[in-house]
Design a protein around this motif. Structure first.
Motif, PDB file in Angstrom:
ATOM      1  N   MET A 133       0.841  -1.197   0.000  1.00 27.75           N
ATOM      2  CA  MET A 133       0.000   0.000   0.000  1.00 27.75           C
ATOM      3  C   MET A 133       0.885   1.260   0.000  1.00 27.75           C
ATOM      4  SD  MET A 133      -2.991   1.035   2.718  1.00 27.75           S
ATOM      5  CE  MET A 133      -3.886   2.572   2.531  1.00 27.75           C
ATOM      6  N   THR A 134       0.609   2.179  -0.853  1.00 29.79           N
ATOM      7  CA  THR A 134       1.403   3.399  -0.970  1.00 29.79           C
ATOM      8  C   THR A 134       1.054   4.360   0.154  1.00 29.79           C
ATOM      9  OG1 THR A 134       1.428   3.166  -3.368  1.00 29.79           O
ATOM     10  CG2 THR A 134       2.009   5.316  -2.472  1.00 29.79           C
ATOM     11  N   TYR A 135       2.090   4.843   0.856  1.00 28.25           N
ATOM     12  CA  TYR A 135       1.868   5.814   1.925  1.00 28.25           C
ATOM     13  C   TYR A 135       1.833   7.215   1.310  1.00 28.25           C
ATOM     14  CZ  TYR A 135       2.575   8.752   5.992  1.00 28.25           C
ATOM     15  OH  TYR A 135       2.429   9.723   6.941  1.00 28.25           O
ATOM     16  N   PHE A 136       0.842   8.001   1.753  1.00 24.22           N
ATOM     17  CA  PHE A 136       0.706   9.356   1.220  1.00 24.22           C
ATOM     18  C   PHE A 136       0.575  10.340   2.365  1.00 24.22           C
ATOM     19  CE2 PHE A 136      -2.135  12.888   0.013  1.00 24.22           C
ATOM     20  CZ  PHE A 136      -1.349  13.473  -0.972  1.00 24.22           C
ATOM     21  N   GLU A 137       1.372  11.406   2.274  1.00 24.47           N
ATOM     22  CA  GLU A 137       1.318  12.471   3.283  1.00 24.47           C
ATOM     23  C   GLU A 137       0.827  13.742   2.601  1.00 24.47           C
ATOM     24  OE1 GLU A 137       1.499  14.273   6.931  1.00 24.47           O
ATOM     25  OE2 GLU A 137       2.057  12.170   6.541  1.00 24.47           O
ATOM     26  N   PRO A 138      -0.382  14.248   2.954  1.00 20.99           N
ATOM     27  CA  PRO A 138      -0.901  15.462   2.306  1.00 20.99           C
ATOM     28  C   PRO A 138      -0.027  16.675   2.586  1.00 20.99           C
ATOM     29  CG  PRO A 138      -2.257  14.888   4.211  1.00 20.99           C
ATOM     30  CD  PRO A 138      -1.312  13.744   3.999  1.00 20.99           C
ATOM     31  N   LYS A 139       0.010  17.595   1.658  1.00 25.29           N
ATOM     32  CA  LYS A 139       0.835  18.789   1.774  1.00 25.29           C
ATOM     33  C   LYS A 139       0.365  19.683   2.910  1.00 25.29           C
ATOM     34  CE  LYS A 139       2.863  22.302  -1.280  1.00 25.29           C
ATOM     35  NZ  LYS A 139       2.832  22.854  -2.659  1.00 25.29           N
TER      36      LYS A 139
ATOM     37  N   ALA B 215      -7.648  13.602   2.392  1.00 20.17           N
ATOM     38  CA  ALA B 215      -6.790  12.443   2.122  1.00 20.17           C
ATOM     39  C   ALA B 215      -7.475  11.125   2.453  1.00 20.17           C
ATOM     40  CB  ALA B 215      -5.482  12.567   2.903  1.00 20.17           C
ATOM     41  N   ASN B 216      -8.526  11.178   3.270  1.00 17.91           N
ATOM     42  CA  ASN B 216      -9.217   9.949   3.684  1.00 17.91           C
ATOM     43  C   ASN B 216     -10.421   9.608   2.813  1.00 17.91           C
ATOM     44  OD1 ASN B 216      -7.428   9.544   5.834  1.00 17.91           O
ATOM     45  ND2 ASN B 216      -8.616  10.905   7.168  1.00 17.91           N
ATOM     46  N   ILE B 217     -10.725  10.463   1.825  1.00 12.27           N
ATOM     47  CA  ILE B 217     -11.848  10.170   0.921  1.00 12.27           C
ATOM     48  C   ILE B 217     -11.489   8.942   0.075  1.00 12.27           C
ATOM     49  CG2 ILE B 217     -13.249  11.000  -1.008  1.00 12.27           C
ATOM     50  CD1 ILE B 217     -12.738  13.847  -0.033  1.00 12.27           C
ATOM     51  N   HIS B 218     -12.350   7.960   0.061  1.00 10.89           N
ATOM     52  CA  HIS B 218     -12.087   6.763  -0.740  1.00 10.89           C
ATOM     53  C   HIS B 218     -13.251   6.475  -1.688  1.00 10.89           C
ATOM     54  CE1 HIS B 218     -14.734   4.541   2.056  1.00 10.89           C
ATOM     55  NE2 HIS B 218     -14.078   5.186   3.018  1.00 10.89           N
ATOM     56  N   LYS B 219     -12.997   5.602  -2.624  1.00  4.84           N
ATOM     57  CA  LYS B 219     -13.952   5.316  -3.693  1.00  4.84           C
ATOM     58  C   LYS B 219     -15.299   4.829  -3.161  1.00  4.84           C
ATOM     59  CE  LYS B 219     -14.234   2.691  -8.042  1.00  4.84           C
ATOM     60  NZ  LYS B 219     -13.450   1.820  -8.966  1.00  4.84           N
ATOM     61  N   ASN B 220     -15.266   3.940  -2.185  1.00  2.96           N
ATOM     62  CA  ASN B 220     -16.511   3.383  -1.658  1.00  2.96           C
ATOM     63  C   ASN B 220     -17.350   4.437  -0.940  1.00  2.96           C
ATOM     64  OD1 ASN B 220     -16.079   0.844  -2.670  1.00  2.96           O
ATOM     65  ND2 ASN B 220     -15.096   0.059  -0.802  1.00  2.96           N
ATOM     66  N   MET B 221     -16.686   5.440  -0.369  1.00  2.00           N
ATOM     67  CA  MET B 221     -17.430   6.510   0.291  1.00  2.00           C
ATOM     68  C   MET B 221     -18.233   7.304  -0.763  1.00  2.00           C
ATOM     69  SD  MET B 221     -18.369   8.114   2.998  1.00  2.00           S
ATOM     70  CE  MET B 221     -17.241   7.421   4.231  1.00  2.00           C
ATOM     71  N   ILE B 222     -17.610   7.582  -1.901  1.00  2.80           N
ATOM     72  CA  ILE B 222     -18.297   8.320  -2.974  1.00  2.80           C
ATOM     73  C   ILE B 222     -19.447   7.486  -3.532  1.00  2.80           C
ATOM     74  CG2 ILE B 222     -18.034   9.361  -5.254  1.00  2.80           C
ATOM     75  CD1 ILE B 222     -15.120   9.940  -4.519  1.00  2.80           C
TER      76      ILE B 222
ATOM     77  N   PHE C 248     -13.624  18.739  -8.290  1.00  2.00           N
ATOM     78  CA  PHE C 248     -13.095  19.066  -6.959  1.00  2.00           C
ATOM     79  C   PHE C 248     -11.867  18.218  -6.650  1.00  2.00           C
ATOM     80  CE2 PHE C 248     -13.562  18.116  -2.247  1.00  2.00           C
ATOM     81  CZ  PHE C 248     -12.920  19.277  -1.823  1.00  2.00           C
ATOM     82  N   MET C 249     -11.940  16.930  -6.983  1.00  2.00           N
ATOM     83  CA  MET C 249     -10.820  16.049  -6.657  1.00  2.00           C
ATOM     84  C   MET C 249      -9.622  16.274  -7.577  1.00  2.00           C
ATOM     85  SD  MET C 249     -12.673  12.584  -5.273  1.00  2.00           S
ATOM     86  CE  MET C 249     -11.236  12.127  -4.317  1.00  2.00           C
ATOM     87  N   ASP C 250      -9.865  16.761  -8.776  1.00  2.00           N
ATOM     88  CA  ASP C 250      -8.736  17.184  -9.618  1.00  2.00           C
ATOM     89  C   ASP C 250      -7.947  18.291  -8.917  1.00  2.00           C
ATOM     90  OD1 ASP C 250      -8.846  15.517 -11.810  1.00  2.00           O
ATOM     91  OD2 ASP C 250     -10.180  16.813 -12.973  1.00  2.00           O
ATOM     92  N   TYR C 251      -8.701  19.219  -8.321  1.00  2.00           N
ATOM     93  CA  TYR C 251      -8.074  20.312  -7.562  1.00  2.00           C
ATOM     94  C   TYR C 251      -7.286  19.745  -6.375  1.00  2.00           C
ATOM     95  CZ  TYR C 251      -7.806  24.047  -4.085  1.00  2.00           C
ATOM     96  OH  TYR C 251      -7.378  24.938  -3.121  1.00  2.00           O
ATOM     97  N   LEU C 252      -7.867  18.776  -5.676  1.00  3.81           N
ATOM     98  CA  LEU C 252      -7.197  18.193  -4.505  1.00  3.81           C
ATOM     99  C   LEU C 252      -5.895  17.500  -4.907  1.00  3.81           C
ATOM    100  CD1 LEU C 252     -10.240  16.638  -2.558  1.00  3.81           C
ATOM    101  CD2 LEU C 252      -9.107  18.840  -2.164  1.00  3.81           C
ATOM    102  N   VAL C 253      -5.896  16.846  -6.068  1.00  6.32           N
ATOM    103  CA  VAL C 253      -4.669  16.199  -6.558  1.00  6.32           C
ATOM    104  C   VAL C 253      -3.621  17.262  -6.872  1.00  6.32           C
ATOM    105  CG1 VAL C 253      -3.663  14.870  -8.455  1.00  6.32           C
ATOM    106  CG2 VAL C 253      -5.836  14.150  -7.459  1.00  6.32           C
TER     107      VAL C 253
ATOM    108  N   GLU D 266      -3.302  20.154  -5.628  1.00  2.69           N
ATOM    109  CA  GLU D 266      -2.835  20.776  -4.380  1.00  2.69           C
ATOM    110  C   GLU D 266      -2.105  19.788  -3.472  1.00  2.69           C
ATOM    111  OE1 GLU D 266      -3.205  24.158  -3.264  1.00  2.69           O
ATOM    112  OE2 GLU D 266      -3.496  24.290  -5.446  1.00  2.69           O
ATOM    113  N   GLU D 267      -1.953  18.565  -3.957  1.00  3.76           N
ATOM    114  CA  GLU D 267      -1.283  17.491  -3.201  1.00  3.76           C
ATOM    115  C   GLU D 267      -1.963  17.226  -1.865  1.00  3.76           C
ATOM    116  OE1 GLU D 267       3.027  17.806  -3.091  1.00  3.76           O
ATOM    117  OE2 GLU D 267       2.986  19.092  -4.873  1.00  3.76           O
ATOM    118  N   LEU D 268      -3.281  17.257  -1.902  1.00  5.06           N
ATOM    119  CA  LEU D 268      -4.077  16.946  -0.710  1.00  5.06           C
ATOM    120  C   LEU D 268      -4.610  15.518  -0.760  1.00  5.06           C
ATOM    121  CD1 LEU D 268      -6.064  20.292  -0.354  1.00  5.06           C
ATOM    122  CD2 LEU D 268      -4.041  19.552   0.927  1.00  5.06           C
ATOM    123  N   ILE D 269      -4.644  14.944  -1.963  1.00  6.49           N
ATOM    124  CA  ILE D 269      -4.962  13.531  -2.141  1.00  6.49           C
ATOM    125  C   ILE D 269      -4.019  12.972  -3.196  1.00  6.49           C
ATOM    126  CG2 ILE D 269      -7.401  13.791  -1.513  1.00  6.49           C
ATOM    127  CD1 ILE D 269      -8.094  13.638  -4.496  1.00  6.49           C
TER     128      ILE D 269
END
Length: 305
Positions: free
Chosen positions: A1-7, A57-64, A88-93, A95-98
């Motif tokens: 699993m890839t670890y991700f740290e939001p900006k 960063a915690n938004i996941h596919k199943n939640m949507i 919206f999620m394009d913006y989050l990507v 901004e390195e938030l997801i």
């Protein structure tokens, strides 16, 4: 699993406001679109919070997917929400938030649009005749000119209500129309429309506020508004006993373009009248009857005889 740290560590609500503020700053959305997008995204954020999810960063596919299933709305409305979430999620990507735009990976519902409404030549003639017979003396010339700008020149409502006196060059038989993104096109006028302008100008001088720069005035002497034009057209259609799914001025514009195409007019010229940048958009305005298709096939030459 890839670890991700939001900006940045911010809530979904805060990210929504940052996103909306950016859209407003660059002017990529109208004010109504801004409010609609804010409403939809805050409703999604509320759903996430109810499931103890508050950071982007915690938004996941199943939640949507769960959120979309929770909405008791049509497929078309769900598709609209999906595009809002994808944007919206394009913006989050960015901004390195997801890490990834998981909304874009969800299968979109198939939408089968209903057959578009348009008026035949006979129905349009019925609308004009009914308006000429029933509208008041002070309104009839204004309304008939409005109808001709929609059907003959295929103009948008916004283009018509924003016409100024200086945009109309009757001596040269043309008008200058401000399109989307402030593009300006000049469009020729035929003798009938020139006469309709002259008839309207003659009665317009009796209106309060006749010194206004706008061509079209309401009964109170103010610039005619889009909703007022919609009311004028829908009332005229009703008096002519014509009922379609959409009863506004776009029906007249759509019908005018369709009649021109069916008469064999050049599609590029129809595209120019409609103000479309892409010919594929113009194609949605083009229709034919089954009997016309049968006749066309019947006219095909016989080979090999």
């Amino acid at each position: 699993m890839t670890y991700f740290e939001p900006k940045r560590n911010i809530t979904i609500y805060e990210a929504i406001e940052d996103y909306i503020n950016e859209k407003e700053a660059i002017g990529s959305l109208s004010q109504s679109s801004v409010e609609n997008r804010r409403y939809e995204l805050n409703r999604f954020a509320k759903f996430c919070k109810s499931h103890s999810l508050e950071e982007p960063a915690n938004i996941h596919k199943n939640m949507i997917i769960s959120y979309l299933k929770d909405q008791n709305i049509s497929k078309a409305s769900k598709l609209g929400i999906m595009y809002v979430l994808i944007g919206f999620m394009d913006y989050l990507v960015d901004e390195e938030l997801i890490l990834d735009n998981v909304a874009s990976t969800i299968r979109k519902p198939k939408i089968y649009p209903p057959k578009a409404d348009y008026l035949t030549f006979e129905e349009l003639e019925q609308v004009y005749q009914s308006e000429a017979q029933n509208a008041s003396r002070k309104m009839v010339d204004r309304n008939l000119l409005l109808f001709s700008l929609f059907t003959d020149l295929c103009l948008r409502v916004s283009e018509v209500v924003n016409l100024k006196i200086e945009d109309v060059r009757l001596d040269a038989q043309e008008i200058w129309v401000t399109r989307k993104r402030n593009k300006t096109d000049n469009i020729p006028l035929n003798d009938d429309i020139v006469n309709k302008f002259l008839n309207w100008y003659a009665i317009r001088s009796e209106y309060k506020g006749n010194e206004s720069p706008w061509v079209f005035l309401s009964s109170h002497g103010k610039q005619l508004k889009r909703r007022q034009v919609h009311y004028i057209v829908s009332q005229a259609l009703g008096r002519a006993n014509i009922i379609k799914r959409k009863q506004g001025p776009h029906l007249l514009r759509h019908s005018g373009a369709s009649l021109k195409a069916r008469a064999g007019e050049n599609l590029i010229m129809i595209q120019y009248l409609l103000g479309h940048e892409n010919l594929n958009t113009t194609r949605r305005y083009l229709h034919f009857e089954w009997d016309e298709l049968r006749e066309m096939v019947g006219r095909s030459p016989e080979f090999g005889k």
